[in-house]
Design an enzyme around this catalytic site. Sequence first.
Site, mmCIF file in Angstrom:
data_model
loop_
_atom_site.group_PDB
_atom_site.id
_atom_site.type_symbol
_atom_site.label_atom_id
_atom_site.label_comp_id
_atom_site.label_asym_id
_atom_site.label_seq_id
_atom_site.Cartn_x
_atom_site.Cartn_y
_atom_site.Cartn_z
ATOM 1 N N SER A 188 0.837 -1.196 0.000
ATOM 2 C CA SER A 188 0.000 0.000 0.000
ATOM 3 C C SER A 188 0.874 1.249 0.000
ATOM 4 C CB SER A 188 -0.846 -0.023 1.274
ATOM 5 O OG SER A 188 -1.393 1.246 1.526
ATOM 6 N N TYR A 216 -1.553 -1.003 10.943
ATOM 7 C CA TYR A 216 -1.810 -1.548 9.597
ATOM 8 C C TYR A 216 -0.622 -1.256 8.680
ATOM 9 C CZ TYR A 216 -3.503 -1.708 4.791
ATOM 10 O OH TYR A 216 -3.618 -1.960 3.440
ATOM 11 N N LYS A 239 2.290 -3.844 6.868
ATOM 12 C CA LYS A 239 2.648 -3.878 5.436
ATOM 13 C C LYS A 239 4.160 -3.678 5.264
ATOM 14 C CE LYS A 239 -1.351 -4.553 3.603
ATOM 15 N NZ LYS A 239 -1.640 -5.784 2.885
HETATM 16 P P1 NAD Z 1 -10.940 -7.255 1.410
HETATM 17 O O1 NAD Z 1 -11.146 -7.254 2.883
HETATM 18 O O2 NAD Z 1 -12.096 -7.031 0.521
HETATM 19 O O3 NAD Z 1 -10.237 -8.631 0.979
HETATM 20 C C1 NAD Z 1 -9.351 -9.333 1.811
HETATM 21 C C2 NAD Z 1 -9.803 -10.785 1.829
HETATM 22 O O4 NAD Z 1 -8.911 -11.533 2.676
HETATM 23 C C3 NAD Z 1 -11.214 -10.971 2.405
HETATM 24 O O5 NAD Z 1 -11.980 -11.763 1.516
HETATM 25 C C4 NAD Z 1 -10.995 -11.680 3.742
HETATM 26 O O6 NAD Z 1 -12.044 -12.580 4.035
HETATM 27 C C5 NAD Z 1 -9.670 -12.392 3.493
HETATM 28 N N1 NAD Z 1 -8.870 -12.618 4.699
HETATM 29 C C6 NAD Z 1 -8.554 -11.728 5.684
HETATM 30 N N2 NAD Z 1 -7.765 -12.311 6.606
HETATM 31 C C7 NAD Z 1 -7.562 -13.584 6.192
HETATM 32 C C8 NAD Z 1 -6.843 -14.679 6.725
HETATM 33 N N3 NAD Z 1 -6.175 -14.574 7.881
HETATM 34 N N4 NAD Z 1 -6.853 -15.860 6.043
HETATM 35 C C9 NAD Z 1 -7.533 -15.979 4.880
HETATM 36 N N5 NAD Z 1 -8.254 -14.977 4.339
HETATM 37 C C10 NAD Z 1 -8.259 -13.791 4.986
HETATM 38 O O7 NAD Z 1 -9.774 -6.194 1.122
HETATM 39 P P2 NAD Z 1 -9.246 -5.599 -0.262
HETATM 40 O O8 NAD Z 1 -9.656 -4.181 -0.335
HETATM 41 O O9 NAD Z 1 -9.589 -6.506 -1.364
HETATM 42 O O10 NAD Z 1 -7.687 -5.621 0.006
HETATM 43 C C11 NAD Z 1 -6.875 -6.706 -0.431
HETATM 44 C C12 NAD Z 1 -5.442 -6.444 -0.007
HETATM 45 O O11 NAD Z 1 -5.008 -5.205 -0.583
HETATM 46 C C13 NAD Z 1 -5.252 -6.305 1.508
HETATM 47 O O12 NAD Z 1 -4.043 -6.942 1.858
HETATM 48 C C14 NAD Z 1 -5.152 -4.804 1.714
HETATM 49 O O13 NAD Z 1 -4.389 -4.484 2.844
HETATM 50 C C15 NAD Z 1 -4.477 -4.358 0.429
HETATM 51 N N6 NAD Z 1 -4.760 -2.960 0.091
HETATM 52 C C16 NAD Z 1 -6.056 -2.549 -0.056
HETATM 53 C C17 NAD Z 1 -6.327 -1.212 -0.351
HETATM 54 C C18 NAD Z 1 -7.748 -0.733 -0.502
HETATM 55 O O14 NAD Z 1 -7.968 0.472 -0.488
HETATM 56 N N7 NAD Z 1 -8.745 -1.591 -0.634
HETATM 57 C C19 NAD Z 1 -5.267 -0.287 -0.505
HETATM 58 C C20 NAD Z 1 -3.963 -0.742 -0.365
HETATM 59 C C21 NAD Z 1 -3.714 -2.093 -0.063
#
Ligand code: NAD
Length: 338
Positions: free
Chosen positions: A125, A149, A153
């Site tokens: 991120s 958080y 990362k």
């Molecule tokens: P999201 O919560 O929609 O998806 C994450 C998925 O991981 C979910 O389906 C959840 O059920 C699953 N999960 C969580 N912990 C778990 C575990 N211990 N074991 C198995 N499954 C698990 O989030 P997203 O927005 O799709 O984000 C995906 C990744 O991208 C994350 O790592 C997040 O930190 C990163 N990210 C997201 C954003 C954003 O704005 N959405 C920005 C930067 C980085």
Amino acid sequence: MSRLLITGGAGYIGSHSAVVLSKIGHQVVLYDNLSNSSRAALENLDQIVGQHMPFVKGDVRNTELLASTLASHSIDAVIHFAGLKSVGESTDKPIDYYANNVQGAISLLQAMQMQRVTTLIFSSSATVYGNPQYLPLDETHPTSATNPYGRSKLQIEEMLRDVAKSDPNWRIACLRYFNPVGAHESSLIGESPTGIPNNLMPYIVQVAAGQQATLSIFGDDYPTPDGTGVRDYIHVMDVAEGHAAALDFLSKTNGWHAINLGTGNGRSVLEMVDAFEKASGRKVPYRVVARRVGDVAECYANPHKSDQLLGWKAARNLDDMCASSWQFHKATGLAVSQ
Ligand code: NAD
Ligand code: UDP
């Protein structure tokens, strides 16, 4: 074409990436504990790609299940989205964040090492840049963290760098996403936060839909053109396509790579409100309130490295982002008349 394990594949960015990767011919296996997603999303995914994607319900901290999944599906590469992602919640529940994110990443690396799978794309991120010292943010900008958080990362990125240094077989890309928004054109998958959204776009959508009365704009006294906070919003389908490009890049390159996925365009909160009103035909009433603690004035990418290394650039515009967010919300049946 590769056989891919997508952890967090039922979630927002993981599901869009699964669609893109499957459509270009990769064989995708999804792995998720469904802590922030549902089986309904999996059914919709199958509908979009026109075939059943194998799904394993499991936690990434379950190293044995991961290892057996890697082996039984003869996986070539892993894309690791699974994790917790709320900045505010991470301050209240740091142990959960380090357990899910850092312990989860260690468990995944152990399983990959056991099965000799050495290609990994990690969801990082722009938060790893901390408070910007200059803009636009390129990948050589110093990294730091201002909350658990972000620190999770950063710790994972640093761990992955050590892993890549230890053995030249590793091929690792840390993709630093800016602000992913929008939804797939089918409106079958998109962002559906539970409870009151923390992020701007899902909040705007709920105000336009009449589910929230007013958008609170967190400060209009920043040193930005209109005083409101500036971010680099990027269409989730562009982010998804960035993963396909990164996978291709890793098939030709080893080592550790940190790469921004952003557009390079900074947009203010007021610009987002305006763009959303135009795309949806709805009003988004707002009021200005105090700044949110921990917010930076501006954050946007220098997208040069992704273009150079991956041959990838964001292609969709702000109207696509707003219109697809709105279409997805309407398709979920939650929008009320205005
Ligand atoms: P999201 O919560 O929609 O998806 C994450 C998925 O991981 C979910 O389906 C959840 O059920 C699953 N999960 C969580 N912990 C778990 C575990 N211990 N074991 C198995 N499954 C698990 O989030 P997203 O927005 O799709 O984000 C995906 C990744 O991208 C994350 O790592 C997040 O930190 C990163 N990210 C997201 C954003 C954003 O704005 N959405 C920005 C930067 C980085
Ligand atoms: N923001 C806002 N009201 C909200 C949510 C967000 O004014 O209800 C602002 C926030 O201050 C920031 C921008 O919108 O300037 C993007 O916030 P978001 O939480 O979506 O992303 P992040 O700050 O994590 O980049």
